[in-house]
Design a protein around this motif. Sequence first.
Motif, PDB file in Angstrom:
ATOM      1  N   LEU A 102     -31.686  60.833 -93.221  1.00 48.00           N
ATOM      2  CA  LEU A 102     -33.115  60.522 -93.264  1.00 48.00           C
ATOM      3  C   LEU A 102     -33.959  61.552 -92.516  1.00 48.00           C
ATOM      4  O   LEU A 102     -34.973  61.223 -91.905  1.00 48.00           O
ATOM      5  CB  LEU A 102     -33.382  59.114 -92.691  1.00 48.00           C
ATOM      6  CG  LEU A 102     -32.783  57.941 -93.473  1.00 48.00           C
ATOM      7  CD1 LEU A 102     -32.994  56.630 -92.724  1.00 48.00           C
ATOM      8  CD2 LEU A 102     -33.402  57.852 -94.863  1.00 48.00           C
ATOM      9  N   GLY A 103     -33.502  62.799 -92.543  1.00 44.31           N
ATOM     10  CA  GLY A 103     -34.270  63.858 -91.911  1.00 44.31           C
ATOM     11  C   GLY A 103     -34.127  63.933 -90.408  1.00 44.31           C
ATOM     12  O   GLY A 103     -34.850  64.687 -89.752  1.00 44.31           O
ATOM     13  N   VAL A 104     -33.204  63.161 -89.844  1.00 40.80           N
ATOM     14  CA  VAL A 104     -33.057  63.077 -88.394  1.00 40.80           C
ATOM     15  C   VAL A 104     -31.762  63.751 -87.956  1.00 40.80           C
ATOM     16  O   VAL A 104     -30.712  63.572 -88.578  1.00 40.80           O
ATOM     17  CB  VAL A 104     -33.047  61.611 -87.919  1.00 40.80           C
ATOM     18  CG1 VAL A 104     -32.900  61.538 -86.408  1.00 40.80           C
ATOM     19  CG2 VAL A 104     -34.313  60.896 -88.371  1.00 40.80           C
ATOM     20  N   ALA A 105     -31.834  64.529 -86.878  1.00 42.47           N
ATOM     21  CA  ALA A 105     -30.631  65.081 -86.250  1.00 42.47           C
ATOM     22  C   ALA A 105     -30.080  64.018 -85.301  1.00 42.47           C
ATOM     23  O   ALA A 105     -30.521  63.899 -84.164  1.00 42.47           O
ATOM     24  CB  ALA A 105     -30.969  66.362 -85.489  1.00 42.47           C
ATOM     25  N   TRP A 106     -29.120  63.236 -85.798  1.00 44.86           N
ATOM     26  CA  TRP A 106     -28.535  62.180 -84.969  1.00 44.86           C
ATOM     27  C   TRP A 106     -27.470  62.780 -84.062  1.00 44.86           C
ATOM     28  O   TRP A 106     -26.554  63.448 -84.519  1.00 44.86           O
ATOM     29  CB  TRP A 106     -27.906  61.098 -85.848  1.00 44.86           C
ATOM     30  CG  TRP A 106     -28.869  60.428 -86.777  1.00 44.86           C
ATOM     31  CD1 TRP A 106     -29.055  60.694 -88.100  1.00 44.86           C
ATOM     32  CD2 TRP A 106     -29.790  59.383 -86.447  1.00 44.86           C
ATOM     33  NE1 TRP A 106     -30.031  59.875 -88.618  1.00 44.86           N
ATOM     34  CE2 TRP A 106     -30.504  59.060 -87.626  1.00 44.86           C
ATOM     35  CE3 TRP A 106     -30.077  58.689 -85.273  1.00 44.86           C
ATOM     36  CZ2 TRP A 106     -31.485  58.072 -87.659  1.00 44.86           C
ATOM     37  CZ3 TRP A 106     -31.057  57.700 -85.309  1.00 44.86           C
ATOM     38  CH2 TRP A 106     -31.743  57.399 -86.489  1.00 44.86           C
ATOM     39  N   GLY A 107     -27.602  62.505 -82.762  1.00 49.57           N
ATOM     40  CA  GLY A 107     -26.637  63.007 -81.801  1.00 49.57           C
ATOM     41  C   GLY A 107     -25.720  61.901 -81.307  1.00 49.57           C
ATOM     42  O   GLY A 107     -26.102  60.726 -81.267  1.00 49.57           O
ATOM     43  N   PHE A 108     -24.500  62.281 -80.946  1.00 45.40           N
ATOM     44  CA  PHE A 108     -23.524  61.343 -80.397  1.00 45.40           C
ATOM     45  C   PHE A 108     -22.825  62.037 -79.233  1.00 45.40           C
ATOM     46  O   PHE A 108     -22.372  63.171 -79.362  1.00 45.40           O
ATOM     47  CB  PHE A 108     -22.509  60.922 -81.467  1.00 45.40           C
ATOM     48  CG  PHE A 108     -23.146  60.246 -82.653  1.00 45.40           C
ATOM     49  CD1 PHE A 108     -23.292  58.875 -82.689  1.00 45.40           C
ATOM     50  CD2 PHE A 108     -23.624  61.012 -83.712  1.00 45.40           C
ATOM     51  CE1 PHE A 108     -23.896  58.259 -83.774  1.00 45.40           C
ATOM     52  CE2 PHE A 108     -24.232  60.400 -84.794  1.00 45.40           C
ATOM     53  CZ  PHE A 108     -24.381  59.024 -84.831  1.00 45.40           C
ATOM     54  N   SER A 109     -22.760  61.347 -78.104  1.00 45.41           N
ATOM     55  CA  SER A 109     -22.235  61.973 -76.891  1.00 45.41           C
ATOM     56  C   SER A 109     -21.277  61.027 -76.183  1.00 45.41           C
ATOM     57  O   SER A 109     -21.492  59.805 -76.152  1.00 45.41           O
ATOM     58  CB  SER A 109     -23.391  62.345 -75.948  1.00 45.41           C
ATOM     59  OG  SER A 109     -22.892  62.870 -74.731  1.00 45.41           O
ATOM     60  N   SER A 110     -20.253  61.599 -75.595  1.00 41.30           N
ATOM     61  CA  SER A 110     -19.315  60.808 -74.803  1.00 41.30           C
ATOM     62  C   SER A 110     -19.806  60.624 -73.372  1.00 41.30           C
ATOM     63  O   SER A 110     -19.197  59.884 -72.599  1.00 41.30           O
ATOM     64  CB  SER A 110     -17.934  61.483 -74.790  1.00 41.30           C
ATOM     65  OG  SER A 110     -18.029  62.787 -74.225  1.00 41.30           O
ATOM     66  N   GLU A 111     -20.914  61.275 -73.013  1.00 40.84           N
ATOM     67  CA  GLU A 111     -21.449  61.202 -71.659  1.00 40.84           C
ATOM     68  C   GLU A 111     -22.942  60.958 -71.679  1.00 40.84           C
ATOM     69  O   GLU A 111     -23.643  61.412 -72.582  1.00 40.84           O
ATOM     70  CB  GLU A 111     -21.185  62.512 -70.894  1.00 40.84           C
ATOM     71  CG  GLU A 111     -19.710  62.884 -70.766  1.00 40.84           C
ATOM     72  CD  GLU A 111     -19.531  64.234 -70.093  1.00 40.84           C
ATOM     73  OE1 GLU A 111     -20.546  64.964 -69.932  1.00 40.84           O
ATOM     74  OE2 GLU A 111     -18.387  64.567 -69.723  1.00 40.84           O
ATOM     75  N   LEU A 112     -23.430  60.241 -70.665  1.00 43.67           N
ATOM     76  CA  LEU A 112     -24.864  60.145 -70.455  1.00 43.67           C
ATOM     77  C   LEU A 112     -25.362  61.455 -69.857  1.00 43.67           C
ATOM     78  O   LEU A 112     -24.593  62.251 -69.315  1.00 43.67           O
ATOM     79  CB  LEU A 112     -25.200  58.981 -69.526  1.00 43.67           C
ATOM     80  CG  LEU A 112     -24.964  57.573 -70.070  1.00 43.67           C
ATOM     81  CD1 LEU A 112     -25.207  56.542 -68.975  1.00 43.67           C
ATOM     82  CD2 LEU A 112     -25.851  57.286 -71.278  1.00 43.67           C
ATOM     83  N   VAL A 113     -26.652  61.676 -69.936  1.00 42.84           N
ATOM     84  CA  VAL A 113     -27.261  62.871 -69.333  1.00 42.84           C
ATOM     85  C   VAL A 113     -27.025  62.860 -67.831  1.00 42.84           C
ATOM     86  O   VAL A 113     -27.071  61.804 -67.171  1.00 42.84           O
ATOM     87  CB  VAL A 113     -28.776  62.881 -69.632  1.00 42.84           C
ATOM     88  CG1 VAL A 113     -29.477  63.983 -68.849  1.00 42.84           C
ATOM     89  CG2 VAL A 113     -29.027  63.039 -71.126  1.00 42.84           C
ATOM     90  N   SER A 114     -26.756  64.031 -67.274  1.00 42.77           N
ATOM     91  CA  SER A 114     -26.592  64.143 -65.835  1.00 42.77           C
ATOM     92  C   SER A 114     -27.840  63.611 -65.129  1.00 42.77           C
ATOM     93  O   SER A 114     -28.963  63.979 -65.466  1.00 42.77           O
ATOM     94  CB  SER A 114     -26.360  65.600 -65.438  1.00 42.77           C
ATOM     95  OG  SER A 114     -26.237  65.755 -64.055  1.00 42.77           O
ATOM     96  N   GLY A 115     -27.633  62.720 -64.169  1.00 43.88           N
ATOM     97  CA  GLY A 115     -28.752  62.152 -63.426  1.00 43.88           C
ATOM     98  C   GLY A 115     -29.308  60.887 -64.020  1.00 43.88           C
ATOM     99  O   GLY A 115     -30.178  60.238 -63.407  1.00 43.88           O
ATOM    100  N   ASP A 116     -28.845  60.486 -65.214  1.00 49.42           N
ATOM    101  CA  ASP A 116     -29.327  59.249 -65.836  1.00 49.42           C
ATOM    102  C   ASP A 116     -29.057  58.090 -64.888  1.00 49.42           C
ATOM    103  O   ASP A 116     -27.906  57.846 -64.510  1.00 49.42           O
ATOM    104  CB  ASP A 116     -28.599  59.041 -67.169  1.00 49.42           C
ATOM    105  CG  ASP A 116     -29.149  57.870 -67.980  1.00 49.42           C
ATOM    106  OD1 ASP A 116     -29.627  56.883 -67.370  1.00 49.42           O
ATOM    107  OD2 ASP A 116     -29.100  57.946 -69.227  1.00 49.42           O
ATOM    108  N   PRO A 117     -30.094  57.331 -64.472  1.00 49.71           N
ATOM    109  CA  PRO A 117     -29.862  56.252 -63.501  1.00 49.71           C
ATOM    110  C   PRO A 117     -28.951  55.150 -64.032  1.00 49.71           C
ATOM    111  O   PRO A 117     -28.364  54.400 -63.255  1.00 49.71           O
ATOM    112  CB  PRO A 117     -31.282  55.721 -63.237  1.00 49.71           C
ATOM    113  CG  PRO A 117     -32.115  56.187 -64.374  1.00 49.71           C
ATOM    114  CD  PRO A 117     -31.516  57.492 -64.801  1.00 49.71           C
ATOM    115  N   ARG A 118     -28.779  55.053 -65.339  1.00 45.74           N
ATOM    116  CA  ARG A 118     -27.873  54.047 -65.898  1.00 45.74           C
ATOM    117  C   ARG A 118     -26.417  54.411 -65.679  1.00 45.74           C
ATOM    118  O   ARG A 118     -25.527  53.579 -65.853  1.00 45.74           O
ATOM    119  CB  ARG A 118     -28.143  53.878 -67.395  1.00 45.74           C
ATOM    120  CG  ARG A 118     -29.525  53.343 -67.718  1.00 45.74           C
ATOM    121  CD  ARG A 118     -29.811  53.423 -69.197  1.00 45.74           C
ATOM    122  NE  ARG A 118     -29.799  54.810 -69.685  1.00 45.74           N
ATOM    123  CZ  ARG A 118     -29.946  55.152 -70.965  1.00 45.74           C
ATOM    124  NH1 ARG A 118     -30.113  54.211 -71.867  1.00 45.74           N
ATOM    125  NH2 ARG A 118     -29.928  56.421 -71.311  1.00 45.74           N
ATOM    126  N   GLY A 119     -26.187  55.670 -65.300  1.00 49.05           N
ATOM    127  CA  GLY A 119     -24.822  56.115 -65.075  1.00 49.05           C
ATOM    128  C   GLY A 119     -24.244  55.616 -63.769  1.00 49.05           C
ATOM    129  O   GLY A 119     -23.054  55.716 -63.536  1.00 49.05           O
TER     130      GLY A 119
END
Length: 242
Positions: free
Chosen positions: A225-242
């Motif tokens: 649908l025109g979207v670059a869908w990303g998939f990651s095994s890690e959260l972003v560094s510094g993400d408070p949910r981590g």
Amino acid sequence: MWTPARLIIDGAQTREGVTEPQLGSLAWFVDGIEDLWSELRRRNLRGTDMSDRIYEGEDPPLDVSSTPIIFTLPAETGLSYEFTVFLPHRDPRGDPPVHATVPFDPLGIECCSHHTVLTDRKERALTLLVKVLGGRIVHEGRNDLLATESTFVALADGVVELARPVEGGSPAMQDWQAHAPDDAYHALTWKVRDLDQAASHLEASGIRIQAATDTAIVTDPGDGLGVAWGFSSELVSGDPRG
């Protein structure tokens, strides 16, 4: 996603039509939207109603049901970000809340990792996301998957990546150039339990992988649908949910 052709107010289509699906904007539910409107006005940031008319009143604009709603101007904030009050019928996380994930999901999605906005003027977005909304910069660095220099902002229950493309001819550079001088809402990236499993399921479903690193992949927008869908095994560094 929605089609502008279905937003008809006073007999007129209020937003420009699209020929190909794409991401357009991010939206938040807001407690105290009147206070937000006052702060935007204090910082000389304007807003529009659903008819795309710049609003000058002391109170925030209203939608067709007389519910407060604010759309910022791309020239001032990069994108037209949307704010409105919480309405349960617009979000299944309302009453009752739904499960964030399901055990039989073949992609193994655990949560939305982050949203990617392409820009060469991140200060516009930072004024809104950090100074007005109280977000916090949690990480800065190169995103090898997209070939960008990125600033990640934690806001509410999510993370927004403000990414500056640095490689000519890259998909991110092409998408940003197609929208400049405005920013481009380029991608959503999901945190998954098992990256290999997610990649295998995507490929088995006919979804091409556009780029990959050891910890993340991004799909070809032509297959999604025109979207670059990303998939990651890690959260972003510094993400408070981590």
